[in-house]
Write a protein that holds these residues in place. Structure first.
Motif, PDB file in Angstrom:
ATOM      1  N   GLU A 303     -21.113 -22.002  19.419  1.00 55.68           N
ATOM      2  CA  GLU A 303     -20.422 -23.263  19.699  1.00 55.68           C
ATOM      3  C   GLU A 303     -21.407 -24.366  20.061  1.00 55.68           C
ATOM      4  O   GLU A 303     -21.279 -25.502  19.588  1.00 55.68           O
ATOM      5  N   LYS A 304     -22.387 -24.053  20.863  1.00 56.57           N
ATOM      6  CA  LYS A 304     -23.395 -25.042  21.244  1.00 56.57           C
ATOM      7  C   LYS A 304     -24.132 -25.556  20.015  1.00 56.57           C
ATOM      8  O   LYS A 304     -24.353 -26.764  19.857  1.00 56.57           O
ATOM      9  N   ASP A 305     -24.490 -24.644  19.130  1.00 58.43           N
ATOM     10  CA  ASP A 305     -25.215 -25.012  17.913  1.00 58.43           C
ATOM     11  C   ASP A 305     -24.349 -25.883  17.000  1.00 58.43           C
ATOM     12  O   ASP A 305     -24.780 -26.937  16.528  1.00 58.43           O
ATOM     13  N   TYR A 306     -23.105 -25.455  16.765  1.00 61.58           N
ATOM     14  CA  TYR A 306     -22.230 -26.191  15.856  1.00 61.58           C
ATOM     15  C   TYR A 306     -21.797 -27.537  16.426  1.00 61.58           C
ATOM     16  O   TYR A 306     -21.606 -28.499  15.682  1.00 61.58           O
ATOM     17  N   GLN A 307     -21.638 -27.609  17.731  1.00 57.80           N
ATOM     18  CA  GLN A 307     -21.258 -28.886  18.337  1.00 57.80           C
ATOM     19  C   GLN A 307     -22.354 -29.926  18.138  1.00 57.80           C
ATOM     20  O   GLN A 307     -22.071 -31.102  17.879  1.00 57.80           O
ATOM     21  N   ALA A 308     -23.608 -29.490  18.253  1.00 59.82           N
ATOM     22  CA  ALA A 308     -24.725 -30.411  18.032  1.00 59.82           C
ATOM     23  C   ALA A 308     -24.748 -30.884  16.588  1.00 59.82           C
ATOM     24  O   ALA A 308     -24.950 -32.077  16.304  1.00 59.82           O
ATOM     25  N   THR A 309     -24.513 -29.964  15.653  1.00 58.22           N
ATOM     26  CA  THR A 309     -24.511 -30.328  14.239  1.00 58.22           C
ATOM     27  C   THR A 309     -23.297 -31.175  13.895  1.00 58.22           C
ATOM     28  O   THR A 309     -23.365 -32.062  13.039  1.00 58.22           O
ATOM     29  N   ALA A 310     -22.177 -30.928  14.569  1.00 58.90           N
ATOM     30  CA  ALA A 310     -20.956 -31.690  14.301  1.00 58.90           C
ATOM     31  C   ALA A 310     -21.168 -33.179  14.528  1.00 58.90           C
ATOM     32  O   ALA A 310     -20.612 -34.014  13.812  1.00 58.90           O
ATOM     33  N   LYS A 311     -21.968 -33.521  15.520  1.00 61.59           N
ATOM     34  CA  LYS A 311     -22.259 -34.931  15.777  1.00 61.59           C
ATOM     35  C   LYS A 311     -22.964 -35.561  14.587  1.00 61.59           C
ATOM     36  O   LYS A 311     -22.684 -36.693  14.197  1.00 61.59           O
ATOM     37  N   LEU A 312     -23.898 -34.802  14.003  1.00 58.09           N
ATOM     38  CA  LEU A 312     -24.617 -35.307  12.829  1.00 58.09           C
ATOM     39  C   LEU A 312     -23.678 -35.437  11.623  1.00 58.09           C
ATOM     40  O   LEU A 312     -23.880 -36.289  10.759  1.00 58.09           O
ATOM     41  N   MET A 313     -22.655 -34.580  11.587  1.00 57.69           N
ATOM     42  CA  MET A 313     -21.710 -34.574  10.469  1.00 57.69           C
ATOM     43  C   MET A 313     -20.615 -35.608  10.641  1.00 57.69           C
ATOM     44  O   MET A 313     -19.791 -35.805   9.754  1.00 57.69           O
ATOM     45  N   GLY A 314     -20.583 -36.248  11.813  1.00 63.17           N
ATOM     46  CA  GLY A 314     -19.568 -37.262  12.046  1.00 63.17           C
ATOM     47  C   GLY A 314     -18.215 -36.697  12.444  1.00 63.17           C
ATOM     48  O   GLY A 314     -17.184 -37.374  12.325  1.00 63.17           O
ATOM     49  N   ILE A 315     -18.201 -35.440  12.926  1.00 56.69           N
ATOM     50  CA  ILE A 315     -16.958 -34.837  13.349  1.00 56.69           C
ATOM     51  C   ILE A 315     -16.673 -35.261  14.774  1.00 56.69           C
ATOM     52  O   ILE A 315     -17.496 -35.093  15.665  1.00 56.69           O
TER      53      ILE A 315
END
Length: 318
Positions: A303-315
């Motif tokens: 979750e920590k990893d995906y949340q960081a990437t989600a910001k880059l993805m505009g989610i």
């Protein structure tokens, strides 16, 4: 009153004994294994490899069923309405069950899914047609730096493991590429073969099925994948990328703790079967062992990893 209380105590004790015995002897009847995707995909292939080993080790049938739709959300949103006795289990996927509820209302929240075991992941891989101008990952990166946005990657869906991988890769490599989502791995691979895109973010399993028709430039695993011994990992090439589509098994939230652990223990035994491991590795899967006790830590890390990437993805984080 005393007789009534005694009767109640006896009934409760009998119920607890039955529950304990059922968990200890689990399974004593067929288990329904629901896959949230169509037959033939990586989730189905992995389940089909688990099935005979489960039946060999437990002596009970494993019946594979499909509840498809909405990228898996159709099934996951129904899971907690099913009976929590250990005889209905369901495949789960990361990053799907984290990113889907983060991006929109899909009928369930990540915390609604009671995962009991994670058993493998399909490493992300960059593939190109066999006659591509890109012979190495460096060739592709150099081209992308000289031509921002012109490198097109096909991938399996929006907010999928492929989408996450392309976002992370762009950041790590310092490039800007264009991600084009398709409805699944097969059409995304077909787009690579048909030169509709310059490359694809795919999986090692899909690359294996294409044989010499594609070239694999890098795989997102800690070590080289046995099926592609000559293909370097991203880490070897200087990019800290490990991951792909992680797959696990969940049960309805009403399932008692001892039954959850029993399901996890049986899946762990399957995961340690030598024949199962070989077939998984031959198919391009990477076997991991995350039992029930370790699931919370594993999920927190993901979750920590995906949340960081989600910001880059505009989610938008909900």
């Amino acid at each position: 009153m005393r007789i009534s209380s005694l009767f109640t105590s006896v009934v409760l004790a009998a119920g607890l004994f039955t529950a304990a015995a059922s968990a200890q002897d689990y399974p004593t009847k067929p288990v329904n294994y629901i896959i949230p995707f169509n037959a033939g995909g990586e989730s189905d292939v992995a389940a089909r490899l688990q099935q005979p080993v489960w039946e060999k080790l437990t002596g009970q049938p494993m019946v594979i069923q499909y509840v498809t739709g909405a990228g898996g959300a159709q099934a996951w949103s129904q899971l907690n309405g099913m009976e929590g006795d250990g005889y209905t289990i369901m495949g789960t996927n990361l990053p799907h069950i984290i990113l889907q509820p983060m991006a929109q209302d899909v009928g369930y929240k990540t915390d609604d899914i009671a995962n009991v075991y994670f058993f493998q992941y399909t490493p992300d891989a960059i593939i190109v047609p066999k006659d591509s101008q890109f012979k190495t990952l460096k060739d592709l990166v150099d081209y992308a730096k000289a031509n921002p946005g012109l490198v097109t990657f096909s991938g399996s869906g929006t907010n999928s493991a492929n989408d996450v991988a392309q976002t992370k890769f762009d950041k790590l490599a310092g490039v800007t590429t264009t991600y084009i989502p398709f409805s699944g791995t097969s059409p995304a691979t077909a787009a690579v073969l048909g030169s509709q895109v310059l490359a694809g973010f795919s999986y090692t399993t899909a690359a294996i099925s294409q044989g010499d028709a594609v070239r694999v430039l890098a795989v997102a695993a800690d070590e080289r994948v046995p099926s592609f011994p000559d293909v370097p990992t991203f880490k070897e090439l200087g990019y800290d990328m490990v991951g792909g589509a992680y797959r696990g098994v969940a049960v309805p939230k009403s399932t008692p703790e001892d039954v959850r652990k029993a399901v996890s223990d049986r899946l762990d035994a399957v995961n340690k079967d030598p024949d199962f491991i070989k077939k998984m590795e031959d198919g391009g899967f990477v076997v991991i062992n995350v039992p029930y006790a370790d699931v919370p830590k594993f999920m927190a890390e993901r979750e920590k990893d995906y949340q960081a990437t989600a910001k880059l993805m505009g989610i938008a984080q909900k």
